[in-house]
Design a protein around this motif. Structure first.
Motif, PDB file in Angstrom:
ATOM      1  N   VAL A  90       2.641  -1.014 -22.544  1.00  0.00           N
ATOM      2  CA  VAL A  90       3.901  -0.948 -21.784  1.00  0.00           C
ATOM      3  C   VAL A  90       4.265   0.507 -21.490  1.00  0.00           C
ATOM      4  N   THR A  91       4.533   1.262 -22.560  1.00  0.00           N
ATOM      5  CA  THR A  91       4.974   2.651 -22.351  1.00  0.00           C
ATOM      6  C   THR A  91       3.867   3.556 -21.828  1.00  0.00           C
ATOM      7  N   ASP A  92       2.601   3.098 -21.899  1.00  0.00           N
ATOM      8  CA  ASP A  92       1.522   3.928 -21.373  1.00  0.00           C
ATOM      9  C   ASP A  92       1.220   3.640 -19.904  1.00  0.00           C
ATOM     10  N   LEU A  93       1.953   2.697 -19.290  1.00  0.00           N
ATOM     11  CA  LEU A  93       1.840   2.494 -17.847  1.00  0.00           C
ATOM     12  C   LEU A  93       2.434   3.707 -17.141  1.00  0.00           C
ATOM     13  N   ALA A  94       1.782   4.175 -16.085  1.00  0.00           N
ATOM     14  CA  ALA A  94       2.143   5.444 -15.439  1.00  0.00           C
ATOM     15  C   ALA A  94       3.621   5.511 -15.065  1.00  0.00           C
ATOM     16  N   LEU A  95       4.136   4.487 -14.380  1.00  0.00           N
ATOM     17  CA  LEU A  95       5.523   4.513 -13.918  1.00  0.00           C
ATOM     18  C   LEU A  95       6.495   4.421 -15.086  1.00  0.00           C
ATOM     19  N   VAL A  96       6.160   3.601 -16.077  1.00  0.00           N
ATOM     20  CA  VAL A  96       7.024   3.436 -17.249  1.00  0.00           C
ATOM     21  C   VAL A  96       7.099   4.739 -18.038  1.00  0.00           C
ATOM     22  N   THR A 147      -0.711  15.181 -33.155  1.00  0.00           N
ATOM     23  CA  THR A 147       0.210  15.283 -32.016  1.00  0.00           C
ATOM     24  C   THR A 147       0.960  13.967 -31.824  1.00  0.00           C
ATOM     25  N   PHE A 148       2.119  14.050 -31.232  1.00  0.00           N
ATOM     26  CA  PHE A 148       2.943  12.861 -30.967  1.00  0.00           C
ATOM     27  C   PHE A 148       2.970  12.596 -29.465  1.00  0.00           C
ATOM     28  N   ASN A 149       2.710  11.353 -29.088  1.00  0.00           N
ATOM     29  CA  ASN A 149       2.747  10.979 -27.676  1.00  0.00           C
ATOM     30  C   ASN A 149       3.734   9.834 -27.491  1.00  0.00           C
ATOM     31  N   LEU A 150       4.813  10.118 -26.778  1.00  0.00           N
ATOM     32  CA  LEU A 150       5.857   9.125 -26.574  1.00  0.00           C
ATOM     33  C   LEU A 150       5.340   7.896 -25.826  1.00  0.00           C
ATOM     34  N   ASP A 151       4.360   8.096 -24.950  1.00  0.00           N
ATOM     35  CA  ASP A 151       3.858   6.970 -24.167  1.00  0.00           C
ATOM     36  C   ASP A 151       3.013   5.997 -24.988  1.00  0.00           C
ATOM     37  N   PHE A 155       6.550   7.711 -16.980  1.00  0.00           N
ATOM     38  CA  PHE A 155       7.239   8.730 -16.181  1.00  0.00           C
ATOM     39  C   PHE A 155       8.747   8.646 -16.387  1.00  0.00           C
ATOM     40  N   PHE A 156       9.308   7.447 -16.269  1.00  0.00           N
ATOM     41  CA  PHE A 156      10.756   7.291 -16.435  1.00  0.00           C
ATOM     42  C   PHE A 156      11.182   7.455 -17.889  1.00  0.00           C
ATOM     43  N   LEU A 157      10.327   7.088 -18.812  1.00  0.00           N
ATOM     44  CA  LEU A 157      10.632   7.286 -20.231  1.00  0.00           C
ATOM     45  C   LEU A 157      10.737   8.771 -20.539  1.00  0.00           C
ATOM     46  N   TYR A 158       9.772   9.547 -20.045  1.00  0.00           N
ATOM     47  CA  TYR A 158       9.816  10.997 -20.222  1.00  0.00           C
ATOM     48  C   TYR A 158      11.046  11.589 -19.542  1.00  0.00           C
ATOM     49  N   LEU A 159      11.360  11.082 -18.357  1.00  0.00           N
ATOM     50  CA  LEU A 159      12.497  11.606 -17.605  1.00  0.00           C
ATOM     51  C   LEU A 159      13.800  11.395 -18.368  1.00  0.00           C
ATOM     52  N   ILE A 160      13.960  10.227 -18.961  1.00  0.00           N
ATOM     53  CA  ILE A 160      15.176   9.904 -19.712  1.00  0.00           C
ATOM     54  C   ILE A 160      15.297  10.775 -20.963  1.00  0.00           C
ATOM     55  N   VAL A 161      14.198  10.905 -21.707  1.00  0.00           N
ATOM     56  CA  VAL A 161      14.237  11.691 -22.949  1.00  0.00           C
ATOM     57  C   VAL A 161      14.491  13.167 -22.648  1.00  0.00           C
ATOM     58  N   ILE A 162      13.791  13.697 -21.663  1.00  0.00           N
ATOM     59  CA  ILE A 162      14.000  15.094 -21.287  1.00  0.00           C
ATOM     60  C   ILE A 162      15.426  15.315 -20.812  1.00  0.00           C
ATOM     61  N   ASP A 163      15.978  14.339 -20.092  1.00  0.00           N
ATOM     62  CA  ASP A 163      17.342  14.487 -19.585  1.00  0.00           C
ATOM     63  C   ASP A 163      18.360  14.506 -20.720  1.00  0.00           C
ATOM     64  N   LEU A 164      18.090  13.776 -21.795  1.00  0.00           N
ATOM     65  CA  LEU A 164      18.973  13.818 -22.964  1.00  0.00           C
ATOM     66  C   LEU A 164      19.001  15.235 -23.546  1.00  0.00           C
ATOM     67  N   PHE A 165      17.833  15.857 -23.670  1.00  0.00           N
ATOM     68  CA  PHE A 165      17.778  17.230 -24.176  1.00  0.00           C
ATOM     69  C   PHE A 165      18.409  18.204 -23.177  1.00  0.00           C
ATOM     70  N   GLU A 166      18.286  17.904 -21.897  1.00  0.00           N
ATOM     71  CA  GLU A 166      18.918  18.726 -20.866  1.00  0.00           C
ATOM     72  C   GLU A 166      20.437  18.688 -21.014  1.00  0.00           C
ATOM     73  N   TYR A 167      20.968  17.503 -21.316  1.00  0.00           N
ATOM     74  CA  TYR A 167      22.410  17.374 -21.536  1.00  0.00           C
ATOM     75  C   TYR A 167      22.846  18.289 -22.676  1.00  0.00           C
ATOM     76  N   GLY A 168      22.116  18.224 -23.800  1.00  0.00           N
ATOM     77  CA  GLY A 168      22.461  19.061 -24.950  1.00  0.00           C
ATOM     78  C   GLY A 168      22.365  20.538 -24.644  1.00  0.00           C
ATOM     79  N   TYR A 169      21.328  20.918 -23.908  1.00  0.00           N
ATOM     80  CA  TYR A 169      21.163  22.330 -23.553  1.00  0.00           C
ATOM     81  C   TYR A 169      22.286  22.780 -22.632  1.00  0.00           C
ATOM     82  N   HIS A 170      22.641  21.929 -21.669  1.00  0.00           N
ATOM     83  CA  HIS A 170      23.705  22.272 -20.725  1.00  0.00           C
ATOM     84  C   HIS A 170      25.047  22.398 -21.430  1.00  0.00           C
ATOM     85  N   TRP A 171      25.299  21.506 -22.373  1.00  0.00           N
ATOM     86  CA  TRP A 171      26.532  21.609 -23.166  1.00  0.00           C
ATOM     87  C   TRP A 171      26.564  22.949 -23.893  1.00  0.00           C
TER      88      TRP A 171
END
Length: 328
Positions: free
Chosen positions: A127-133, A117-121, A135-151
């Motif tokens: 650094v990336t495994d800190l809860a707040l970090v 399995t792949f874990n982005l955190d 969270f925002f990392l996941y939010l940014i990556v998911i939002d990129l895919f959301e942009y593509g889906y919306h397009w």
């Protein structure tokens, strides 16, 4: 403070599950889904909290600083029905029930082939495994895919046939974000769930990610005269930025006479529109709708329906038509 709120939420969730949900699950002979029912309880409780916050904060703002007077109160009420169905977890839970067994089979097959399995955190341990970090990392990556889906929703015929229901609201309001065809929501939620699972988002964190995104999108659709200033408009999608996306001939129609090519597809972060050259930072608050709603010669006076069931049926009809000819 945050810990206190979290504890209260967990207590209420536990009580609700043990008192109502769990007995119902066993009474209906569905004991094997007890874990899923616990997660579903969390979805419902988060949705109730969202509805309360939206009504307490955004509803008064729509009265104080509206873009325009609501001309069709029935349309607002209909949008509220969509919001209740989505926020109380009806569509997300359905997507989960479809997705979970399929992914379990796929994960087992990949494991047998030696794929892990792949874990982005875990990209940058410490650094990336800190809860707040994370969270925002996941939010940014998911939002990129959301942009593509919306397009894609605006450029793939059958997807636009369904998604156009969302854009047919000419009286946008805080409930309009969830004015979507059920099939559109289901495909979207399955896609988003796949992305989240692919980058290693935990189920409990996924609920928070979805909730944060939904709350911001409710603000974007609200009938409020709000923007975030010269710099802020580049950082977070504002009601003005997203309203431009809903504008006839400017924002959402990717082709056609007087169209600028389709703009402002970003869901949370305008940076995606800037990078892919689809950003349009208008200064005004445009009126909204779909071109073919207009009377001839500008449009076709197309009916998108007034009630929930009528809108759902017409969406299916448009999707079938789109397989035969161009629908817009």
């Amino acid at each position: 403070m945050i810990q206190t709120i979290s504890d209260i939420f967990a207590t209420v969730q536990g009580w609700l599950f043990e008192t109502l949900v769990q007995p119902l699950v066993f009474a209906t002979g569905m004991g094997e889904f007890v874990e899923e029912a616990f997660t579903g309880t969390e979805w419902v409780l988060v949705g109730v909290c969202e509805l309360v916050i939206l009504f307490v904060i955004l509803r008064p703002l729509e009265s104080i600083i509206p873009v325009h007077a609501i001309s069709n109160p029935r349309a607002r009420w209909n949008d509220f029905i969509y919001t209740v169905l989505q926020r109380l977890g009806v569509i997300p839970i359905l997507a989960f029930l479809i997705l979970d067994p399929v992914l379990s089979i796929a994960a087992e097959a990949l494991h047998l082939e030696g794929w892990g399995t792949f874990n982005l955190d875990q990209v940058w341990p410490g650094v990336t495994d800190l809860a707040l970090v994370s969270f925002f990392l996941y939010l940014i990556v998911i939002d990129l895919f959301e942009y593509g889906y919306h397009w894609a929703q605006h450029n793939v015929r059958w997807m636009w046939a369904l998604h156009s229901l969302h854009h047919s609201q000419q009286d946008m309001n805080l409930w309009s974000d969830d004015r979507n065809h059920v099939l559109d929501d289901l495909v979207h939620d399955i896609f988003l769930g796949l992305v989240a699972l692919a980058i290693g988002v935990e189920p409990s964190q996924y609920i928070l990610l979805v909730s944060a995104s939904r709350m911001l999108q409710s603000l974007q659709h609200a009938n409020v005269r709000i923007h975030f200033g010269r710099i802020g408009e580049y950082l977070l999608v504002s009601p003005r930025f997203h309203r431009t996306h809903h504008a006839i001939g400017i924002g959402h129609e990717s082709r056609g006479r007087n169209s600028l090519g389709g703009h402002n597809f970003a869901v949370l972060f305008p940076i995606w529109d800037v990078l892919f050259r689809t950003a349009h930072f208008a200064q005004g608050f445009a009126m909204t709708g779909v071109r073919d709603q207009l009377p001839p010669p500008a449009g076709r006076s197309r009916d998108y329906g007034q009630g929930f069931w009528r809108q759902q049926w017409l969406g299916v009809k448009r999707m079938i038509e789109s397989s035969r000819k161009k629908v817009r």
